[in-house]
Design a protein around this motif. Structure first.
Motif, mmCIF file in Angstrom:
data_model
loop_
_atom_site.group_PDB
_atom_site.id
_atom_site.type_symbol
_atom_site.label_atom_id
_atom_site.label_comp_id
_atom_site.label_asym_id
_atom_site.label_seq_id
_atom_site.Cartn_x
_atom_site.Cartn_y
_atom_site.Cartn_z
ATOM 1 N N VAL A 73 1.035 -24.293 21.940
ATOM 2 C CA VAL A 73 1.011 -25.855 21.747
ATOM 3 C C VAL A 73 -0.395 -26.516 20.905
ATOM 4 C CG1 VAL A 73 2.502 -28.087 20.966
ATOM 5 C CG2 VAL A 73 3.592 -25.467 21.462
ATOM 6 N N ARG A 74 -0.806 -26.645 22.829
ATOM 7 C CA ARG A 74 -2.180 -27.638 22.179
ATOM 8 C C ARG A 74 -2.735 -26.972 21.431
ATOM 9 N NH1 ARG A 74 -6.062 -26.459 26.800
ATOM 10 N NH2 ARG A 74 -6.181 -24.587 25.735
ATOM 11 N N ASP A 75 -3.520 -25.425 21.619
ATOM 12 C CA ASP A 75 -4.202 -25.014 20.665
ATOM 13 C C ASP A 75 -4.229 -24.813 19.056
ATOM 14 O OD1 ASP A 75 -5.987 -24.238 22.817
ATOM 15 O OD2 ASP A 75 -5.534 -21.902 22.761
ATOM 16 N N VAL A 76 -2.218 -25.150 18.512
ATOM 17 C CA VAL A 76 -2.125 -25.329 17.145
ATOM 18 C C VAL A 76 -2.446 -26.672 16.859
ATOM 19 C CG1 VAL A 76 -0.309 -25.546 15.927
ATOM 20 C CG2 VAL A 76 -0.439 -23.249 17.253
ATOM 21 N N PHE A 77 -1.880 -27.803 17.395
ATOM 22 C CA PHE A 77 -2.527 -29.142 16.941
ATOM 23 C C PHE A 77 -4.250 -29.335 17.204
ATOM 24 C CE2 PHE A 77 2.104 -30.392 18.568
ATOM 25 C CZ PHE A 77 1.829 -31.136 17.654
ATOM 26 N N GLN A 78 -5.099 -27.998 17.276
ATOM 27 C CA GLN A 78 -6.457 -28.505 17.298
ATOM 28 C C GLN A 78 -7.146 -27.537 16.652
ATOM 29 O OE1 GLN A 78 -8.282 -27.335 20.739
ATOM 30 N NE2 GLN A 78 -7.307 -29.646 22.320
ATOM 31 N N GLY A 79 -6.110 -26.834 15.275
ATOM 32 C CA GLY A 79 -5.725 -25.639 14.207
ATOM 33 C C GLY A 79 -6.773 -24.890 14.529
ATOM 34 N N ASP A 80 -6.081 -24.160 16.011
ATOM 35 C CA ASP A 80 -6.118 -23.241 16.498
ATOM 36 C C ASP A 80 -5.815 -21.889 16.443
ATOM 37 O OD1 ASP A 80 -7.884 -19.972 18.217
ATOM 38 O OD2 ASP A 80 -8.058 -21.264 19.571
ATOM 39 N N PHE A 81 -5.096 -20.704 16.023
ATOM 40 C CA PHE A 81 -3.697 -20.163 15.390
ATOM 41 C C PHE A 81 -4.110 -18.969 16.339
ATOM 42 C CE2 PHE A 81 -3.268 -22.924 13.025
ATOM 43 C CZ PHE A 81 -1.866 -23.708 12.710
ATOM 44 N N GLY A 82 -5.070 -18.526 16.806
ATOM 45 C CA GLY A 82 -5.355 -17.487 17.739
ATOM 46 C C GLY A 82 -6.251 -16.389 17.376
ATOM 47 N N GLN A 83 -7.167 -15.634 17.679
ATOM 48 C CA GLN A 83 -7.216 -13.788 17.036
ATOM 49 C C GLN A 83 -6.580 -13.007 16.768
ATOM 50 O OE1 GLN A 83 -10.450 -14.930 16.721
ATOM 51 N NE2 GLN A 83 -11.556 -13.620 16.526
ATOM 52 N N SER A 84 -6.710 -12.708 15.557
ATOM 53 C CA SER A 84 -6.401 -11.141 15.358
ATOM 54 C C SER A 84 -6.953 -10.233 15.927
ATOM 55 C CB SER A 84 -6.351 -11.376 13.591
ATOM 56 O OG SER A 84 -5.896 -10.048 13.126
ATOM 57 N N THR A 85 -6.079 -9.631 17.029
ATOM 58 C CA THR A 85 -5.983 -8.276 17.261
ATOM 59 C C THR A 85 -6.211 -6.804 16.239
ATOM 60 O OG1 THR A 85 -4.244 -7.879 18.336
ATOM 61 C CG2 THR A 85 -5.084 -9.318 19.992
ATOM 62 N N GLN A 86 -6.432 -7.518 15.264
ATOM 63 C CA GLN A 86 -6.277 -5.800 14.442
ATOM 64 C C GLN A 86 -7.272 -6.012 12.967
ATOM 65 O OE1 GLN A 86 -2.925 -5.684 11.699
ATOM 66 N NE2 GLN A 86 -3.531 -3.862 11.013
ATOM 67 N N TYR A 87 -7.339 -7.497 12.003
ATOM 68 C CA TYR A 87 -8.940 -7.803 12.134
ATOM 69 C C TYR A 87 -9.969 -8.825 12.489
ATOM 70 C CZ TYR A 87 -4.769 -7.216 8.792
ATOM 71 O OH TYR A 87 -3.463 -6.381 8.269
ATOM 72 N N ARG A 88 -9.995 -8.606 13.518
ATOM 73 C CA ARG A 88 -11.194 -9.311 14.548
ATOM 74 C C ARG A 88 -11.233 -10.867 14.101
ATOM 75 N NH1 ARG A 88 -9.756 -6.833 19.001
ATOM 76 N NH2 ARG A 88 -9.585 -4.167 18.650
ATOM 77 N N MET A 89 -10.708 -11.664 13.612
ATOM 78 C CA MET A 89 -11.450 -12.589 12.600
ATOM 79 C C MET A 89 -9.946 -13.875 14.062
ATOM 80 S SD MET A 89 -9.947 -12.123 9.053
ATOM 81 C CE MET A 89 -9.905 -13.660 7.884
ATOM 82 N N PRO A 90 -10.355 -15.050 12.783
ATOM 83 C CA PRO A 90 -8.710 -16.078 13.084
ATOM 84 C C PRO A 90 -8.172 -15.984 12.425
ATOM 85 C CG PRO A 90 -11.469 -16.972 13.170
ATOM 86 C CD PRO A 90 -11.764 -16.059 12.633
ATOM 87 N N THR A 91 -7.281 -16.523 13.097
ATOM 88 C CA THR A 91 -5.859 -15.991 12.643
ATOM 89 C C THR A 91 -5.064 -16.648 11.395
ATOM 90 O OG1 THR A 91 -4.417 -14.911 14.210
ATOM 91 C CG2 THR A 91 -3.090 -15.765 13.106
ATOM 92 N N GLY A 92 -5.727 -18.073 11.696
ATOM 93 C CA GLY A 92 -5.088 -19.187 10.718
ATOM 94 C C GLY A 92 -5.655 -19.196 9.555
ATOM 95 N N ALA A 93 -7.257 -18.402 9.359
ATOM 96 C CA ALA A 93 -8.148 -18.122 7.963
ATOM 97 C C ALA A 93 -7.627 -16.875 7.308
ATOM 98 C CB ALA A 93 -10.047 -17.631 8.415
ATOM 99 N N LEU A 94 -6.614 -15.856 8.407
ATOM 100 C CA LEU A 94 -6.311 -14.663 7.777
ATOM 101 C C LEU A 94 -5.030 -15.678 6.696
ATOM 102 C CD1 LEU A 94 -6.605 -12.168 7.067
ATOM 103 C CD2 LEU A 94 -5.202 -11.392 9.658
ATOM 104 N N VAL A 95 -4.119 -16.378 7.277
ATOM 105 C CA VAL A 95 -2.956 -16.257 6.944
ATOM 106 C C VAL A 95 -3.104 -17.118 6.283
ATOM 107 C CG1 VAL A 95 -0.733 -17.651 7.271
ATOM 108 C CG2 VAL A 95 -1.710 -16.358 9.428
ATOM 109 N N LEU A 96 -3.793 -18.794 6.108
ATOM 110 C CA LEU A 96 -4.508 -18.942 5.069
ATOM 111 C C LEU A 96 -5.291 -18.750 3.660
ATOM 112 C CD1 LEU A 96 -5.777 -22.186 6.583
ATOM 113 C CD2 LEU A 96 -3.653 -22.071 5.418
#
Length: 337
Positions: A73-96
């Motif tokens: 939750v802390r990371d989400v409020f900071q805009g960090d949704f984790g790192q995709s293990t498949q695409y090796r890139m930030p999850t937030g950027a991939l989802v957007l």
């Protein structure tokens, strides 16, 4: 009235926050129960046990689940949704990157379903008390029995293979280049000023939109027809007829506005199901949206993406439920009393 509407929206949004939090807890806890090690999956196959353990400690996976949830939750409020293990890139950027495609598909299907549903409901009501009404209701029931993914497969078979009229995969022909500023190809194609590109985008949207829309339109038809039948039993309809008001004016001037209230509530409460229906439809049509991303991530147990996309589907459902309440408030004067 606007102040009251804003107050209702504020109350509705406040009431869905606890629901949203509970859903995040359930999804997060369920994903943590899976026999998958996110730390190991985020490391290359050649990583040593010490490196994996260090990564696990860095990700907080050695802590209790409730602590992991708090860190997430802390990371989400900071805009960090984790790192995709498949695409090796930030999850937030991939989802957007994928989100506009799904929103465009779902909204287009919603507009299509509303147009077909309202037109179909009015058409069946216009032939009430005749065999055509029975035939229309039976046909609607038959269409309701077909899920969106089956409609998608039937459209591919008939309109993509046997009679290749429309494209069956992607958002644009491979030979066409479109500069995407917004991610919404319909808007970008209009901004490009090239009618051929716009028609190509519409052609690629047609079959997925029809599959999703025709799975939802029968419910609108049945609800609107039933609501109109009920509305015409009220005394003010008979009084309008006695005053010499034409049936057309009665229908579009008085009855339809009241009969649309259940339809608006239906659209708001069921849009989440339509939005969720993009999962299989996107996979069938190789449509590069959230649904396609979600299914591929489930195949590879990409937990950050699964978590993020699940929350988007949940938030969309809760948002449209609230907007449906606001729409009902605007249409029905009794709710403003």
């Amino acid at each position: 009235m606007i102040r009251s509407l804003l107050w209702i929206l504020a109350r509705r949004f406040a009431s869905v926050i606890p629901v949203f939090i509970i859903v995040t807890m359930l999804v997060f806890g369920t994903l943590r129960l899976l026999p998958v090690d996110p730390a190991q999956m985020s490391m290359p196959p050649s990583a040593s046990i010490e490196q994996v353990e260090a990564k696990r400690e860095q990700m907080g996976l050695n802590k209790p689940v409730y602590v992991q949830y708090g860190l997430w939750v802390r990371d989400v409020f900071q805009g960090d949704f984790g790192q995709s293990t498949q695409y090796r890139m930030p999850t937030g950027a991939l989802v957007l990157e994928r989100l506009p495609a799904t929103v465009e598909l779902a909204l287009s299907a919603l507009v299509f379903a509303i147009v077909v549903g309202v037109a179909g409901g009015l058409a069946i009501f216009a032939v009430r008390d005749t065999p055509l009404e029975t035939a229309g209701l039976v046909g609607t029931s038959a269409l309701m029995a077909l899920p969106d993914f089956l409609l998608a497969l039937l459209f591919i078979l008939f309109l993509g293979v046997l009679y290749p009229i429309l494209p069956v995969n992607g958002r644009l022909d491979p030979g066409i280049t479109l500069e995407s500023d917004t991610g919404f190809f319909l808007i970008d194609a209009l901004l490009s000023g090239d009618p051929a590109i716009f028609l190509n985008v519409v052609a690629h949207l047609a079959l997925p939109v029809m599959a999703l829309g025709l799975a939802f339109a029968p419910m609108i038809i049945r609800v609107l027809h039933s609501s109109l039948v009920s509305t015409y039993q009220h005394s003010y309809i008979e009084q309008a007829r006695l005053r010499g008001i034409s049936d057309r004016k009665i229908l579009f001037g008085q009855a339809l506005k009241n009969a649309l209230l259940p339809v608006i509530i239906l659209v708001g409460t069921q849009f989440g199901g339509l939005f969720g229906g993009t999962l299989l439809v996107e996979m069938i049509f190789s449509y590069p949206g959230l649904g396609n991303l979600m299914l591929r991530s489930m195949q590879t147990a990409d937990l950050p993406i699964i978590m993020s996309v699940s929350l988007i589907y949940c938030a969309t459902t809760l948002l449209f439920n609230s907007l449906a309440d606001a729409g009902a408030y605007l249409i029905n004067p009794k709710l403003r009393a």
